[in-house]
Design a protein around this motif. Structure first.
Motif, mmCIF file in Angstrom:
data_model
loop_
_atom_site.group_PDB
_atom_site.id
_atom_site.type_symbol
_atom_site.label_atom_id
_atom_site.label_comp_id
_atom_site.label_asym_id
_atom_site.label_seq_id
_atom_site.Cartn_x
_atom_site.Cartn_y
_atom_site.Cartn_z
ATOM 1 N N TYR A 129 -14.716 3.335 9.872
ATOM 2 C CA TYR A 129 -15.780 3.824 8.902
ATOM 3 C C TYR A 129 -15.376 3.184 7.559
ATOM 4 O O TYR A 129 -16.462 2.920 6.869
ATOM 5 C CB TYR A 129 -15.350 5.364 8.642
ATOM 6 N N ARG A 130 -14.362 2.615 7.292
ATOM 7 C CA ARG A 130 -14.097 1.783 5.948
ATOM 8 C C ARG A 130 -14.848 0.521 6.108
ATOM 9 O O ARG A 130 -15.325 -0.013 5.114
ATOM 10 C CB ARG A 130 -12.656 1.592 5.588
ATOM 11 N N THR A 131 -14.624 -0.180 7.314
ATOM 12 C CA THR A 131 -15.151 -1.528 7.527
ATOM 13 C C THR A 131 -16.687 -1.431 7.954
ATOM 14 O O THR A 131 -17.333 -2.467 7.807
ATOM 15 C CB THR A 131 -14.240 -2.370 8.415
ATOM 16 N N GLY A 132 -17.094 -0.327 8.416
ATOM 17 C CA GLY A 132 -18.545 -0.241 9.110
ATOM 18 C C GLY A 132 -18.273 -0.972 10.440
ATOM 19 O O GLY A 132 -19.443 -1.557 10.830
ATOM 20 N N ASN A 133 -17.601 -1.076 11.307
ATOM 21 C CA ASN A 133 -17.493 -1.695 12.621
ATOM 22 C C ASN A 133 -17.976 -0.941 13.672
ATOM 23 O O ASN A 133 -17.319 -0.067 14.280
ATOM 24 C CB ASN A 133 -15.846 -1.727 12.842
ATOM 25 N N GLY A 134 -19.322 -1.028 13.869
ATOM 26 C CA GLY A 134 -20.070 -0.270 14.809
ATOM 27 C C GLY A 134 -20.824 1.033 14.111
ATOM 28 O O GLY A 134 -21.482 1.745 14.998
ATOM 29 N N VAL A 135 -20.537 1.430 12.953
ATOM 30 C CA VAL A 135 -20.929 2.652 12.431
ATOM 31 C C VAL A 135 -21.443 2.092 10.989
ATOM 32 O O VAL A 135 -20.930 1.213 10.579
ATOM 33 C CB VAL A 135 -19.881 3.669 12.219
ATOM 34 N N ALA A 136 -22.193 3.094 10.276
ATOM 35 C CA ALA A 136 -22.301 2.815 8.770
ATOM 36 C C ALA A 136 -21.013 3.321 7.963
ATOM 37 O O ALA A 136 -20.121 3.979 8.248
ATOM 38 C CB ALA A 136 -23.381 3.786 8.440
ATOM 39 N N ILE A 137 -20.840 2.258 7.057
ATOM 40 C CA ILE A 137 -19.664 2.629 6.130
ATOM 41 C C ILE A 137 -19.757 3.752 5.431
ATOM 42 O O ILE A 137 -20.823 4.215 5.009
ATOM 43 C CB ILE A 137 -19.544 1.627 5.153
ATOM 44 N N ASP A 138 -18.639 4.675 5.492
ATOM 45 C CA ASP A 138 -18.546 6.071 5.182
ATOM 46 C C ASP A 138 -17.045 6.363 4.555
ATOM 47 O O ASP A 138 -16.126 6.545 5.313
ATOM 48 C CB ASP A 138 -18.767 6.920 6.229
#
Length: 201
Positions: A129-138
């Motif tokens: 979640y910090r890097t946005g690896n496959g998800v939106a950065i959150d």
């Protein structure tokens, strides 16, 4: 209160010692035969004894192929082994060991692994979640998973929380995180504690 509770670090099931800590991982190796995480020292000793083809914990011969590793891991998943979930998630995330790259599946497995007590899996979700690896950065979700990992004795997550609190100007909370990680043997955190004293925090 629960976040800042001092928890004992993970121990090797053979030598009963905490593993060495590196910049982004512990010196523990997952074994798909028995589902145990064994320190690199015990693995090295097993190799020195001439039994390098066998697991140091259960004495099962190592898997001969990637397919066998995956098959063993899936069997352990059926027994609700959190480390097996985390291990398999890593293969989905990287597309390694013959597995298709599927970050959504990897994140699902990381979450299940964390729920089963695998701190490393929660830390990995924080990174996702910090890097946005496959998800939106959150950043909020990232910190949530770092906190869950820290409460389960993950020192890398604890150190990361210290960094985040320091950047936010919360130096007292940052120092508490650094001190806990330093007590667990993480040298970068000890260095940060020194800097906090030097800087008057």
């Amino acid at each position: 209160k629960k976040l800042f509770k001092e928890n004992p670090p993970e121990e090797c099931p053979i030598c009963m010692l905490p593993p060495p800590l590196y910049d982004n991982h512990t010196g523990m190796n997952f074994h798909s035969c028995c589902g145990k995480r064994i320190c690199s020292g015990c693995v090295d000793k097993m190799e020195e004894s001439g039994a390098e083809e066998f697991c140091a914990f259960c004495r099962t011969p190592y898997a001969e192929s990637d397919e066998e590793v995956i098959e063993r891991s899936k069997k352990l998943i059926g027994n609700c082994n959190g480390d097996a979930f985390e291990h398999l998630a890593g293969h989905y995330a990287d597309g390694s060991c013959g597995m298709p790259q599927d970050r959504a599946k990897a994140n699902e497995l990381y979450l299940k692994a964390g729920e089963l007590g695998c701190a490393q899996a929660y830390y990995n979700l924080g990174v996702v979640y910090r890097t946005g690896n496959g998800v939106a950065i959150d950043e909020k979700k990232a910190n949530h998973y770092y906190e869950l990992a820290a409460m389960n004795s993950d020192v890398h997550a604890r150190y990361t929380l210290g960094v985040n609190e320091g950047r936010a100007g919360n130096h007292h909370r940052a120092s508490k995180h650094y001190i806990l990680a330093a007590k667990a043997g993480y040298k970068p955190s000890l260095d940060m504690v020194k800097h906090k004293y030097i800087d008057g925090y």
